[in-house]
Design a protein around this motif. Structure first.
Motif, mmCIF file in Angstrom:
data_model
loop_
_atom_site.group_PDB
_atom_site.id
_atom_site.type_symbol
_atom_site.label_atom_id
_atom_site.label_comp_id
_atom_site.label_asym_id
_atom_site.label_seq_id
_atom_site.Cartn_x
_atom_site.Cartn_y
_atom_site.Cartn_z
ATOM 1 N N GLY A 166 10.337 5.817 -13.687
ATOM 2 C CA GLY A 166 11.631 5.338 -14.159
ATOM 3 C C GLY A 166 12.550 5.060 -12.978
ATOM 4 O O GLY A 166 12.130 5.030 -11.819
ATOM 5 N N TYR A 167 13.816 4.881 -13.293
ATOM 6 C CA TYR A 167 14.800 4.572 -12.264
ATOM 7 C C TYR A 167 14.889 5.675 -11.218
ATOM 8 O O TYR A 167 15.006 5.395 -10.025
ATOM 9 C CB TYR A 167 16.176 4.329 -12.894
ATOM 10 N N ASP A 168 14.842 6.919 -11.671
ATOM 11 C CA ASP A 168 14.962 8.040 -10.732
ATOM 12 C C ASP A 168 13.844 8.027 -9.694
ATOM 13 O O ASP A 168 14.077 8.311 -8.514
ATOM 14 C CB ASP A 168 14.965 9.369 -11.482
ATOM 15 N N LEU A 169 12.629 7.714 -10.133
ATOM 16 C CA LEU A 169 11.506 7.638 -9.205
ATOM 17 C C LEU A 169 11.713 6.519 -8.188
ATOM 18 O O LEU A 169 11.560 6.721 -6.985
ATOM 19 C CB LEU A 169 10.197 7.428 -9.964
ATOM 20 N N TRP A 170 12.092 5.335 -8.675
ATOM 21 C CA TRP A 170 12.302 4.205 -7.762
ATOM 22 C C TRP A 170 13.449 4.492 -6.799
ATOM 23 O O TRP A 170 13.364 4.198 -5.610
ATOM 24 C CB TRP A 170 12.584 2.918 -8.548
ATOM 25 N N VAL A 197 0.835 -1.208 0.000
ATOM 26 C CA VAL A 197 0.000 0.000 0.000
ATOM 27 C C VAL A 197 0.869 1.257 0.000
ATOM 28 O O VAL A 197 0.607 2.203 -0.748
ATOM 29 C CB VAL A 197 -0.975 -0.011 1.201
ATOM 30 N N ILE A 198 1.925 1.278 0.805
ATOM 31 C CA ILE A 198 2.808 2.452 0.867
ATOM 32 C C ILE A 198 3.471 2.707 -0.478
ATOM 33 O O ILE A 198 3.520 3.853 -0.953
ATOM 34 C CB ILE A 198 3.857 2.282 1.991
ATOM 35 N N VAL A 199 3.967 1.668 -1.125
ATOM 36 C CA VAL A 199 4.618 1.835 -2.425
ATOM 37 C C VAL A 199 3.601 2.295 -3.473
ATOM 38 O O VAL A 199 3.881 3.206 -4.270
ATOM 39 C CB VAL A 199 5.334 0.540 -2.867
ATOM 40 N N LEU A 200 2.407 1.702 -3.475
ATOM 41 C CA LEU A 200 1.383 2.119 -4.437
ATOM 42 C C LEU A 200 0.963 3.566 -4.229
ATOM 43 O O LEU A 200 0.772 4.311 -5.201
ATOM 44 C CB LEU A 200 0.170 1.189 -4.346
ATOM 45 N N VAL A 201 0.808 3.996 -2.985
ATOM 46 C CA VAL A 201 0.453 5.391 -2.710
ATOM 47 C C VAL A 201 1.544 6.326 -3.210
ATOM 48 O O VAL A 201 1.252 7.368 -3.809
ATOM 49 C CB VAL A 201 0.182 5.597 -1.199
ATOM 50 N N GLN A 202 2.794 5.962 -3.004
ATOM 51 C CA GLN A 202 3.889 6.809 -3.485
ATOM 52 C C GLN A 202 3.920 6.871 -5.009
ATOM 53 O O GLN A 202 4.210 7.916 -5.588
ATOM 54 C CB GLN A 202 5.227 6.319 -2.938
ATOM 55 N N LEU A 203 3.603 5.762 -5.669
ATOM 56 C CA LEU A 203 3.586 5.756 -7.133
ATOM 57 C C LEU A 203 2.420 6.572 -7.683
ATOM 58 O O LEU A 203 2.572 7.294 -8.668
ATOM 59 C CB LEU A 203 3.521 4.322 -7.654
ATOM 60 N N VAL A 204 1.257 6.440 -7.061
ATOM 61 C CA VAL A 204 0.081 7.175 -7.529
ATOM 62 C C VAL A 204 0.245 8.672 -7.281
ATOM 63 O O VAL A 204 -0.175 9.492 -8.098
ATOM 64 C CB VAL A 204 -1.199 6.626 -6.848
ATOM 65 N N ALA A 205 0.858 9.032 -6.165
ATOM 66 C CA ALA A 205 1.027 10.450 -5.814
ATOM 67 C C ALA A 205 2.103 11.136 -6.642
ATOM 68 O O ALA A 205 2.186 12.362 -6.644
ATOM 69 C CB ALA A 205 1.362 10.572 -4.329
ATOM 70 N N THR A 206 2.910 10.393 -7.352
ATOM 71 C CA THR A 206 4.005 10.956 -8.130
ATOM 72 C C THR A 206 3.519 11.356 -9.514
ATOM 73 O O THR A 206 2.789 10.607 -10.162
ATOM 74 C CB THR A 206 5.145 9.934 -8.263
ATOM 75 N N LYS A 207 3.942 12.521 -9.927
ATOM 76 C CA LYS A 207 3.616 12.984 -11.274
ATOM 77 C C LYS A 207 4.819 12.763 -12.163
ATOM 78 O O LYS A 207 5.959 12.897 -11.742
ATOM 79 C CB LYS A 207 3.245 14.453 -11.237
ATOM 80 N N GLY A 208 4.562 12.417 -13.383
ATOM 81 C CA GLY A 208 5.641 12.214 -14.324
ATOM 82 C C GLY A 208 5.857 10.740 -14.608
ATOM 83 O O GLY A 208 5.157 9.867 -14.090
#
Length: 121
Positions: A50-54, A36-47
């Motif tokens: 890629g590697y930089d996000l991870w 859930v924490i990882v999914l929330v961080q992915l959904v909340a991110t714009k753009g």
């Protein structure tokens, strides 16, 4: 002949009871929380993702600690389940021992690889 009733009965096999049942529930809850924490961080991110996000998600110290805990918890979760399956369905002791040793080596190597990848991010 001894009587085997009540609190003095002999228990053998994969009957570890509450401790293993509870450990699987706790590790499953930990893995669900992490997801859930990882999914929330992915959904909340714009753009783009890629590697930089991870690398950004896993660069925070609390996330590294949580990920480490999930890796260890997942290895324990798998071990309890596989051990019980082996003890219930593999009757020859030598084969069961060989499979258990192989499983332990495999789980430790997978966990070690996961931790190594985590600390490189």
């Amino acid at each position: 002949m001894s009587v085997n009733y009540g609190s003095k009965r002999t228990v053998v096999g994969a009957h570890y009871g509450l401790r293993d049942w509870l450990s699987q529930r706790v590790t499953a809850a930990l893995m669900a929380l992490f997801t859930v924490i990882v999914l929330v961080q992915l959904v909340a991110t714009k753009g783009p993702i890629g590697y930089d996000l991870w690398a950004g998600i896993f660069s925070q110290q609390w996330m590294k600690v949580l990920t480490f805990s999930v890796i260890v918890g997942m290895a324990w979760h798998v071990w309890v389940g596989i051990r019980d399956v082996f003890m219930d369905y593999i009757k020859p002791v030598g084969l069961r021992l060989a499979l258990q040793v192989f499983t332990i080596v495999w789980l430790v190597s997978c966990a070690g690889w996961g931790i190594q990848v985590l600390w490189r991010l």
